[in-house]
Design a protein around this motif. Structure first.
Motif, PDB file in Angstrom:
ATOM      1  N   THR A 255       0.833  -1.204   0.000  1.00 53.47           N
ATOM      2  CA  THR A 255       0.000   0.000   0.000  1.00 53.47           C
ATOM      3  C   THR A 255       0.868   1.255   0.000  1.00 53.47           C
ATOM      4  O   THR A 255       0.589   2.239  -0.698  1.00 53.47           O
ATOM      5  CB  THR A 255      -0.875   0.018   1.279  1.00 53.47           C
ATOM      6  OG1 THR A 255      -1.306  -1.319   1.565  1.00 53.47           O
ATOM      7  CG2 THR A 255      -2.065   0.931   1.130  1.00 53.47           C
ATOM      8  N   THR A 256       1.907   1.233   0.816  1.00 53.49           N
ATOM      9  CA  THR A 256       2.772   2.404   0.976  1.00 53.49           C
ATOM     10  C   THR A 256       3.395   2.815  -0.352  1.00 53.49           C
ATOM     11  O   THR A 256       3.388   3.996  -0.717  1.00 53.49           O
ATOM     12  CB  THR A 256       3.890   2.073   1.994  1.00 53.49           C
ATOM     13  OG1 THR A 256       3.269   1.557   3.181  1.00 53.49           O
ATOM     14  CG2 THR A 256       4.726   3.271   2.331  1.00 53.49           C
TER      15      THR A 256
ATOM     16  N   HIS B 145      -3.270   6.698   7.718  1.00 55.60           N
ATOM     17  CA  HIS B 145      -2.048   6.061   8.211  1.00 55.60           C
ATOM     18  C   HIS B 145      -0.835   6.982   8.021  1.00 55.60           C
ATOM     19  O   HIS B 145      -0.763   7.732   7.045  1.00 55.60           O
ATOM     20  CB  HIS B 145      -1.843   4.754   7.446  1.00 55.60           C
ATOM     21  CG  HIS B 145      -0.835   3.851   8.058  1.00 55.60           C
ATOM     22  ND1 HIS B 145       0.508   3.927   7.766  1.00 55.60           N
ATOM     23  CD2 HIS B 145      -0.962   2.854   8.964  1.00 55.60           C
ATOM     24  CE1 HIS B 145       1.155   3.001   8.447  1.00 55.60           C
ATOM     25  NE2 HIS B 145       0.292   2.336   9.190  1.00 55.60           N
TER      26      HIS B 145
ATOM     27  N   SER C 286      -7.184   2.202  10.330  1.00 58.40           N
ATOM     28  CA  SER C 286      -6.567   1.301  11.304  1.00 58.40           C
ATOM     29  C   SER C 286      -6.368   2.002  12.642  1.00 58.40           C
ATOM     30  O   SER C 286      -5.999   1.374  13.623  1.00 58.40           O
ATOM     31  CB  SER C 286      -5.256   0.724  10.770  1.00 58.40           C
ATOM     32  OG  SER C 286      -4.421   1.716  10.242  1.00 58.40           O
TER      33      SER C 286
ATOM     34  N   ASP D 238      -7.012   4.809   0.417  1.00 54.54           N
ATOM     35  CA  ASP D 238      -6.171   3.746   0.965  1.00 54.54           C
ATOM     36  C   ASP D 238      -7.151   2.656   1.402  1.00 54.54           C
ATOM     37  O   ASP D 238      -7.836   2.789   2.419  1.00 54.54           O
ATOM     38  CB  ASP D 238      -5.371   4.292   2.165  1.00 54.54           C
ATOM     39  CG  ASP D 238      -4.670   3.188   2.958  1.00 54.54           C
ATOM     40  OD1 ASP D 238      -4.917   1.996   2.694  1.00 54.54           O
ATOM     41  OD2 ASP D 238      -3.885   3.537   3.866  1.00 54.54           O
TER      42      ASP D 238
ATOM     43  N   HIS E  82      -7.568  -2.048   4.391  1.00 56.54           N
ATOM     44  CA  HIS E  82      -8.341  -2.824   5.375  1.00 56.54           C
ATOM     45  C   HIS E  82      -9.799  -3.016   4.960  1.00 56.54           C
ATOM     46  O   HIS E  82     -10.610  -3.500   5.756  1.00 56.54           O
ATOM     47  CB  HIS E  82      -8.238  -2.176   6.761  1.00 56.54           C
ATOM     48  CG  HIS E  82      -6.842  -2.241   7.306  1.00 56.54           C
ATOM     49  ND1 HIS E  82      -6.197  -3.445   7.536  1.00 56.54           N
ATOM     50  CD2 HIS E  82      -5.951  -1.275   7.626  1.00 56.54           C
ATOM     51  CE1 HIS E  82      -4.978  -3.202   7.978  1.00 56.54           C
ATOM     52  NE2 HIS E  82      -4.795  -1.892   8.043  1.00 56.54           N
TER      53      HIS E  82
ATOM     54  N   HIS F 220      -1.725  -8.231   0.597  1.00 58.90           N
ATOM     55  CA  HIS F 220      -1.094  -9.126   1.568  1.00 58.90           C
ATOM     56  C   HIS F 220      -1.658  -8.929   2.983  1.00 58.90           C
ATOM     57  O   HIS F 220      -0.949  -9.101   3.964  1.00 58.90           O
ATOM     58  CB  HIS F 220       0.432  -8.961   1.554  1.00 58.90           C
ATOM     59  CG  HIS F 220       0.911  -7.547   1.797  1.00 58.90           C
ATOM     60  ND1 HIS F 220       2.229  -7.201   1.712  1.00 58.90           N
ATOM     61  CD2 HIS F 220       0.255  -6.404   2.112  1.00 58.90           C
ATOM     62  CE1 HIS F 220       2.377  -5.916   1.973  1.00 58.90           C
ATOM     63  NE2 HIS F 220       1.185  -5.417   2.220  1.00 58.90           N
ATOM     64  N   LYS F 221      -2.905  -8.493   3.038  1.00 61.24           N
ATOM     65  CA  LYS F 221      -3.549  -8.406   4.357  1.00 61.24           C
ATOM     66  C   LYS F 221      -4.823  -9.256   4.307  1.00 61.24           C
ATOM     67  O   LYS F 221      -4.740 -10.469   4.322  1.00 61.24           O
ATOM     68  CB  LYS F 221      -3.799  -6.960   4.741  1.00 61.24           C
ATOM     69  CG  LYS F 221      -2.468  -6.185   4.983  1.00 61.24           C
ATOM     70  CD  LYS F 221      -2.739  -4.807   5.547  1.00 61.24           C
ATOM     71  CE  LYS F 221      -1.524  -3.901   5.528  1.00 61.24           C
ATOM     72  NZ  LYS F 221      -0.580  -4.110   6.618  1.00 61.24           N
TER      73      LYS F 221
END
Ligand SMILES: Cc1ncc(COP(=O)(O)O)c(C=O)c1O
Length: 403
Positions: free
Chosen positions: A103-104, A129, A186, A219, A222, A244-245
């Motif tokens: 994501t970053t 975030h 988050s 973003d 989640h 990857h979450k």
């Protein structure tokens, strides 16, 4: 493994009632057995970095075997399959998807490549975030533009769609080139009403020229595979998420989706390996751990067999169960609003700070996390791999510690 293999009952296909009314017939125990979880650990932090199901692990191994046999064969057809799988999963087109490692990096590439003038600004919120905020600051700093960080609600627990939309409307100026928001925060667990934010941004864009158009950047890390909605149809211009979450994709994989109407507003930051499409060019090039990227398609297949609505319902059912349990503890505060939530629940209980609670529960083999923000609330994430019994046990332990 076929979806029917996850169905309970004689002959596997019979629809038998389970603990979950929302997901009739799915055998969540069978789903969990596809993962190599530590059986001694109650892990309520599975959203942090994915554990991979057997199908994904097998796919990684298979692509690795092929690359080991001939590393000149970079299998472009597999990249196309991943783009198609993700496109289908988010309700968008394969051509509108770029691959990024997380994501970053995706957010950094989007803000960094956005055509931005020194007189313009990026508008984010204080609950985005830290890496999202930093990606925006680094990009704005390079051209001498500003980042403004607003507050979209007074209290997360009481936030409403109306309050968020009104505050956003009042914050956008003619200089606002992009609004950055987080689908599921988050820091608070709050699920942003993305469609309402998109309407506000669309309203602000009326009459603007393309170089002044305000883009809505989400973003979505989640929300992807936690919320039953088409990420590409929420009204956003850009949707970025690590795969990857919640999607259980290989670690070090992610995606960017760009609304084709605005893909000319974002220029590639780095040389790309893929010339599939304008948006694919945003994906950073050089050689990659291709076996990980290509196996993202297996993660999508896994979710599609379970069913996105069933997955989201199970996640929501478990998080509601947890929030209801915590709310009964005298003095406890649940910071996540019931009506705007997904799989994350942030809370405080008397007698321990968030980090202390993490430690005390770790001593009992329960993994929770804190939100690494200004106020580090205690936080859990309910995955389809968790059970109602794990939720109840965790609530009991927290309740005992709060006494
Ligand atoms: C809301 C949010 N955005 C971005 C990130 C960073 O994600 P990634 O590791 O995929 O870069 C996180 C980290 O968990 C997060 O919580």
């Amino acid at each position: 493994m076929e979806r029917r293999d996850f169905l309970v009952g004689a002959g596997l296909l019979a629809i038998a009632p389970t603990a979950s009314a929302a997901a009739p017939g799915l055998d969540w125990g069978a789903v969990r057995r596809e993962f190599r979880l530590d059986p001694a650990l109650t892990n309520l932090g599975l959203f942090y970095l994915a554990s991979n199901p057997r199908e994904v692990r097998d796919a990684v191994e298979e692509f690795q075997r092929r690359l080991d046999a001939n590393s000149h064969d970079l299998m472009p057809e597999e990249a196309q399959k991943v783009a198609e799988a993700l496109g289908q999963y988010v309700g968008g087109a394969a051509d509108d998807i770029a691959f990024v490692p997380n994501t970053t990096m995706g957010l950094s590439i989007v803000y960094g490549g956005l055509k931005l003038r020194p007189d313009q600004e990026l508008l984010l919120s204080d609950q985005d975030h830290a890496w999202h905020q930093q990606a925006a600051r680094l990009a704005a700093g390079r051209v001498g533009a500003k980042v403004r960080v607003g507050t979209l609600y007074e209290s997360s627990a009481k936030a409403t769609e109306d309050e968020i939309a009104t505050r956003l409307r009042n914050s956008i100026t003619p200089q606002t080139r992009a609004v950055g928001i987080t689908w599921v925060q988050s820091s608070t667990g709050l699920r942003m009403p993305v469609r309402a934010c998109a309407s506000v941004v669309a309203e602000a864009n009326r009459g603007r020229k393309s170089e002044d158009r305000c883009l809505l950047v989400v973003d979505g890390v989640h929300g992807l595979a936690a919320v039953d909605d088409d990420a590409a149809r929420l009204g956003a211009d850009v949707f970025v998420a690590g795969t990857h979450k919640w999607l259980f994709g290989p670690r070090g994989t992610g995606m960017v989706w760009v609304n084709p109407e605005v893909n000319g507003e974002i220029a590639p930051m780095l040389p790309s390996l893929s010339d599939r499409s304008t948006t694919a060019l945003l994906g950073p090039g050089g050689f990659h751990a291709f076996e990980q990227y290509f196996a993202v398609a297996a993660a999508v297949r896994f979710h599609q067999r379970l069913g996105r609505p069933q997955v989201a319902a199970r996640i929501a059912e478990l998080s509601a169960r947890f929030a209801a349990g915590i709310a009964e503890i005298p003095g406890a505060v649940v910071h996540t609003p019931t009506s705007l939530s997904a799989g994350l629940v942030c809370f405080d209980v008397p007698g321990s700070t968030g980090p202390e609670l993490v430690q005390r529960l770790a001593d009992k083999n329960i993994q929770i996390t804190t939100a690494a923000y200004r106020i580090p609330y205690a936080r859990i994430g309910t995955s389809i791999l968790n059970t109602p019994e794990e939720i109840d046990r965790t609530v009991r332990e927290i309740s005992a510690l709060a006494r």
